[in-house]
Design a protein around this motif. Structure first.
Motif, PDB file in Angstrom:
ATOM      1  N   SER A   1     -89.972  38.315 -40.510  1.00 20.07           N
ATOM      2  CA  SER A   1     -89.879  37.289 -41.561  1.00 20.07           C
ATOM      3  C   SER A   1     -90.805  37.652 -42.708  1.00 20.07           C
ATOM      4  O   SER A   1     -91.946  38.053 -42.489  1.00 20.07           O
ATOM      5  CB  SER A   1     -90.268  35.921 -41.000  1.00 20.07           C
TER       6      SER A   1
ATOM      7  N   THR B   1     -91.991  36.851 -47.089  1.00 17.32           N
ATOM      8  CA  THR B   1     -92.042  35.887 -48.196  1.00 17.32           C
ATOM      9  C   THR B   1     -91.644  36.567 -49.496  1.00 17.32           C
ATOM     10  O   THR B   1     -92.172  36.252 -50.557  1.00 17.32           O
ATOM     11  CB  THR B   1     -93.461  35.307 -48.329  1.00 17.32           C
TER      12      THR B   1
ATOM     13  N   ARG C   1     -88.618  38.395 -52.231  1.00 17.04           N
ATOM     14  CA  ARG C   1     -87.758  37.863 -53.294  1.00 17.04           C
ATOM     15  C   ARG C   1     -86.512  37.170 -52.759  1.00 17.04           C
ATOM     16  O   ARG C   1     -85.919  36.342 -53.443  1.00 17.04           O
ATOM     17  CB  ARG C   1     -87.343  38.988 -54.231  1.00 17.04           C
ATOM     18  N   GLY C   2     -86.093  37.456 -51.523  1.00 14.56           N
ATOM     19  CA  GLY C   2     -84.899  36.820 -50.977  1.00 14.56           C
ATOM     20  C   GLY C   2     -83.623  37.470 -51.472  1.00 14.56           C
ATOM     21  O   GLY C   2     -83.627  38.298 -52.392  1.00 14.56           O
TER      22      GLY C   2
ATOM     23  N   GLY D   1     -87.802  34.193 -49.476  1.00 12.22           N
ATOM     24  CA  GLY D   1     -87.958  35.246 -48.493  1.00 12.22           C
ATOM     25  C   GLY D   1     -86.762  35.377 -47.571  1.00 12.22           C
ATOM     26  O   GLY D   1     -85.730  34.717 -47.760  1.00 12.22           O
ATOM     27  N   SER D   2     -86.905  36.256 -46.557  1.00 14.07           N
ATOM     28  CA  SER D   2     -85.797  36.585 -45.670  1.00 14.07           C
ATOM     29  C   SER D   2     -86.281  36.672 -44.228  1.00 14.07           C
ATOM     30  O   SER D   2     -87.436  37.009 -43.961  1.00 14.07           O
ATOM     31  CB  SER D   2     -85.158  37.928 -46.067  1.00 14.07           C
TER      32      SER D   2
ATOM     33  N   SER E   1     -81.647  34.089 -45.542  1.00 15.05           N
ATOM     34  CA  SER E   1     -82.433  34.407 -46.727  1.00 15.05           C
ATOM     35  C   SER E   1     -82.172  33.388 -47.811  1.00 15.05           C
ATOM     36  O   SER E   1     -81.059  32.845 -47.920  1.00 15.05           O
ATOM     37  CB  SER E   1     -82.077  35.816 -47.239  1.00 15.05           C
ATOM     38  N   GLU E   2     -83.198  33.134 -48.620  1.00 17.28           N
ATOM     39  CA  GLU E   2     -83.084  32.228 -49.758  1.00 17.28           C
ATOM     40  C   GLU E   2     -83.840  32.847 -50.921  1.00 17.28           C
ATOM     41  O   GLU E   2     -84.993  33.272 -50.768  1.00 17.28           O
ATOM     42  CB  GLU E   2     -83.650  30.856 -49.412  1.00 17.28           C
ATOM     43  N   VAL E   3     -83.180  32.912 -52.052  1.00 12.99           N
ATOM     44  CA  VAL E   3     -83.776  33.544 -53.230  1.00 12.99           C
ATOM     45  C   VAL E   3     -85.085  32.859 -53.587  1.00 12.99           C
ATOM     46  O   VAL E   3     -85.158  31.631 -53.685  1.00 12.99           O
ATOM     47  CB  VAL E   3     -82.794  33.497 -54.420  1.00 12.99           C
TER      48      VAL E   3
END
Length: 772
Positions: free
Chosen positions: A549, A551, A553-554, A607-608, A602-604
């Motif tokens: 995991s 933090t 750019r996503g 993070g992913s 993932s979310e812009v």
């Protein structure tokens, strides 16, 4: 752009594309000087590469459009891409060439524009025909509407916009029923579906009357003619719509309709004919007949049997049964066959005949469309021949391997059999070690033969894995320790959040470590200073989930489907982040090979989470305190100097061999990277005492990795030894000149490797880079 300096990722991709593309690929510098020119460009424009390289691009541009082209060139160089721009170019012979051109800036490694790349292809005949067709439609007095099989409008003329009160572009893409009153729309959808299933041309005057609806809501009576047309391989319905409010005479309407249809037929390559069934005679033959057959249209009108006489003798019986008899019976007929032109050239054609009913409902006439399909048939035959050749080659290969199996196994049986007897008789003597070498080599050769004969695995491109219970904590800790220096350089916190104790997965330890290194590397590269990467795991009854995991750019949701596509960097090409986009593709392939899967959330901007899910190894328990299944990756020797080897190699058996070799020298520690890009990162982070480098890597050529190591002040002094099965003298000489310490050929001589690592261990340490 192809001088002595190293190519940037952008330029490297362009160079690869230029060599492989069937389209014309041209690269010019900011002043318009041509620097890249592939073979397809020579085919399109007639200039050979040696004649055009170094010249200005203006040699291809007509003088009257050069000012406009300079503006376009400047816009692209400033970062604006151009897609499918139609323009005219000048070939080497001086003739005009219509092309569709796409252009984009060429960026250096810092993201600055250093040139302009373009991909162009000649405008196909069908596209030119469509353009002329659209121009012809604007000259027609009726509203002309082209509708696809779903009922969507794909093309209208100017009169359609005027008649219905719309801008013509507003109608393109709309449902046909938008032009009808509300009460007629649902019923019309059913009529349209019936027509698409069984299209029958309906000319003006055939009684097809409707009320139409303008944009302002007013309605008016219209008469409609319908026909079908093949455009670029897609069947379209053509509707000619006429406002009959003035109640013009029906005879004038019919004459005008026939004229328009004739004009349409005379401007396309497809041959259109109108034939009366009884008696058999042609009422109309379009001028394209001469281009298809070499005979004038009037000849077919005078002699109705001419077309049947042109059919190739080998196809005649089939054409009579499948086409002529069906069409004469008033049935829809569709057939592909060969004809012999007037000049004796053989061509393939497709003929489709549609019956037209009389006022009494009986088939009376036939509308026929014939097109030349020679290129398509020849292409299909070429593919069929190529497939047949490939099957033959594969059969020959299998036969060869089968015969070689027998020839190799017979003497090898004697070698291993007598070797084992000697091993028993010579135990404790000075010859025991020599016999052990013979047996080891013989068994290795036997293993190679078994691998070569596993044709299903070779043809499927499968990688070799060895599933065993692997402790999750050990692999996660090992990957974390290896990537720690990279995290510190990136100013990103790398932590192991942990999970349930004592978990084991069924996996290949080497491959699982490679997966973890790939995911952690991506999480660090696409993060930001002050960010974090967290490693954790969890389990249910059957599976273990290992998560990385970050933090960073996503990733936008619309890009998730492209995440695991090789060489697709999702638009990160100009970001300055190194890589070519194969790490995730390799990661998923390895995961699936071990009966696992990988999931992404993932979310812009936030993070992913990349989660590797593998089968749990049931019945395994956590090792007792102080014990491990494998030696820790950073074990230091009890005495002597500790040394580090970085092995950049994607073949697992080769890595295991090197691990075994270093097992004879416990003061050496092995770091492994399966990708060239990851190897560069680990070399800069760990500054190993020795780099062993394979030439053929999934994401790079070994020579390029060697050049990158030698060009970086931090790694330039590290000795690099190249390993490859390629023993060609020119390859060895070139890499030694480029800075390689040694060039070792596979299969390796173990004694030579031991001597090499001893020599490196005894030499001076690689000094750390001096801070500026």
């Amino acid at each position: 752009m192809t001088g002595d300096r190293h190519l940037s990722p952008s330029e490297s991709v362009i160079a690869t594309l230029a060599r492989s593309s069937e389209d014309a690929v041209i690269v010019q510098d900011l002043d318009g000087t041509v620097e890249e020119w592939n073979e397809a460009a020579s085919a399109v424009y007639g200039h050979m590469a040696e004649d055009i390289l170094g010249r200005n691009i203006n040699v291809l541009i007509p003088s009257e459009t050069r000012a406009v082209e300079r503006v376009v060139h400047k816009d692209v160089a400033s970062g604006k891409a151009v897609s499918r721009r139609r323009c005219t170019r000048v070939s080497a012979s001086g003739s005009a060439v219509q092309v569709d051109v796409s252009m984009a800036p060429v960026l250096d490694k810092d993201g600055h524009a250093i040139g302009v790349a373009s991909i162009s292809r000649p405008v196909r005949d069908v596209e030119i025909t469509a353009a002329r067709f659209a121009a012809l439609l604007d000259a027609a007095p009726d509203a002309m509407i082209f509708v696809d099989r779903t009922g969507r409008i794909v093309l209208v003329n100017a009169q359609a916009g005027t008649l219905f009160g719309y801008d013509r572009q507003e109608l393109v893409g709309a449902e046909m029923e938008v032009l009808l009153p509300d009460g007629l729309r649902q019923r019309h959808r059913g009529h349209r579906a019936d027509f698409v299933r069984q299209p029958e041309p309906r000319p003006m005057g055939s009684g097809l009357l409707l009320r139409a609806r303008r944009r302002d809501g007013s309605t008016f009576p219209v008469e409609i003619s319908l026909a079908t047309h093949e455009l670029d391989g897609e069947s379209l319905v053509i509707a000619a719509v006429r406002d009959v409010s003035a109640q013009r005479a029906i005879e004038a309407e019919v004459r005008e309709s026939e004229t328009r249809l004739r004009q349409l037929a005379e401007h396309v390559d497809t041959v259109f004919t109108l034939r009366q069934i009884e008696p058999h005679r042609y009422l109309y033959v379009s001028p394209a007949f001469v281009g298809l057959t070499g005979h004038d249209s009037a000849e077919l009108v005078e002699d109705a049997a001419l077309l049947a006489a042109l059919v190739h003798p080998d196809d005649r019986d089939r054409v009579v049964a499948d086409y002529i008899e069906r069409s004469n019976a008033g049935l829809l007929a569709d057939c592909e066959f060969r004809i012999i032109r007037k000049d004796e050239e053989i061509r393939w054609v497709r003929a489709v005949s549609t019956p037209v009913a009389s006022d009494h409902g009986d088939p009376e006439r036939l509308v026929t469309a014939m097109e030349d399909i020679t290129d398509r048939v020849l292409a299909a035959q070429f593919l069929q021949d190529a497939e047949s050749s490939a099957r033959g080659a594969n059969a020959a290969k299998n036969d060869f391997l089968s015969r070689m199996s027998h020839e190799l196994r017979t003497p090898l049986n004697a070698v291993l059999g007598f070797g084992q007897i000697l091993e028993l008789r010579l135990q404790g003597t000075e010859h025991a070690q020599a016999v052990a070498h013979v047996l080891r080599a013989g068994r290795h050769l036997l293993a190679l033969i078994n691998e070569i004969l596993d044709t299903s695995r070779i043809e499927a491109g499968e990688l070799s894995v060895s599933a065993e219970p692997v402790p999750v904590l050990a692999v996660v800790d090992e990957a974390s320790l290896l990537m720690k220096p990279l995290a510190e350089t990136a100013e990103v916190t790398l932590s192991v959040a942990g999970g349930p104790a004592g978990l084991y997965v069924l996996a290949d330890r080497q491959r699982l470590r490679q997966i973890m290194l790939n995911l952690i590397s991506n999480a660090l590269k696409y993060n930001h200073p002050g960010g974090s990467v967290r490693l954790s795991w969890a389990a249910d009854l059957d599976e273990v989930s290992i998560a990385v995991s970050d933090t960073g750019r996503g990733i936008a949701p619309e890009l998730h489907s492209r995440l695991f596509t090789a060489f697709d960097r999702l638009g990160a090409e100009g970001s300055g982040i190194e890589g070519v986009g194969v790490g995730l593709a390799v990661t998923r392939a390895l995961t699936e090979l071990m009966n696992g899967r990988i999931e992404v959330q993932s979310e812009v901007g936030l993070g992913s989470d990349f989660t590797v899910i593998l089968p749990i190894a049931k019945g395994m328990v956590s090792p007792s305190p102080g014990s491990t299944l494998h030696p820790p990756p950073h074990r230091q020797p009890e005495t002597g100097r500790s040394s580090v080897m970085l092995y950049i190699e994607d073949n697992e058996p080769n890595v295991r061999v090197m691990e075994s070799v270093l097992g004879l020298r416990p003061q050496w520690r092995l770091i492994h990277a399966a990708l060239g890009s990851l190897g560069l990162e680990l070399a800069r982070a760990h500054l190993p005492d020795l780099v062993m480098l394979d030439l053929h890597l999934p994401d790079a050529f070994g020579a390029d990795i060697l050049a990158a190591l030698k060009s970086d002040p931090a790694t330039a002094a590290i000795p690099v030894v190249v390993l490859s099965a390629d023993a060609s003298p020119h390859r060895i000489r070139k890499l030694l000149e480029d800075g390689a310490l040694r060039y070792l050929t596979k299969p390796l001589e173990i004694d030579g490797v031991i001597e090499l690592v001893d020599e490196v261990a005894a030499g001076p340490r690689v000094p750390p880079p001096v801070a500026p």
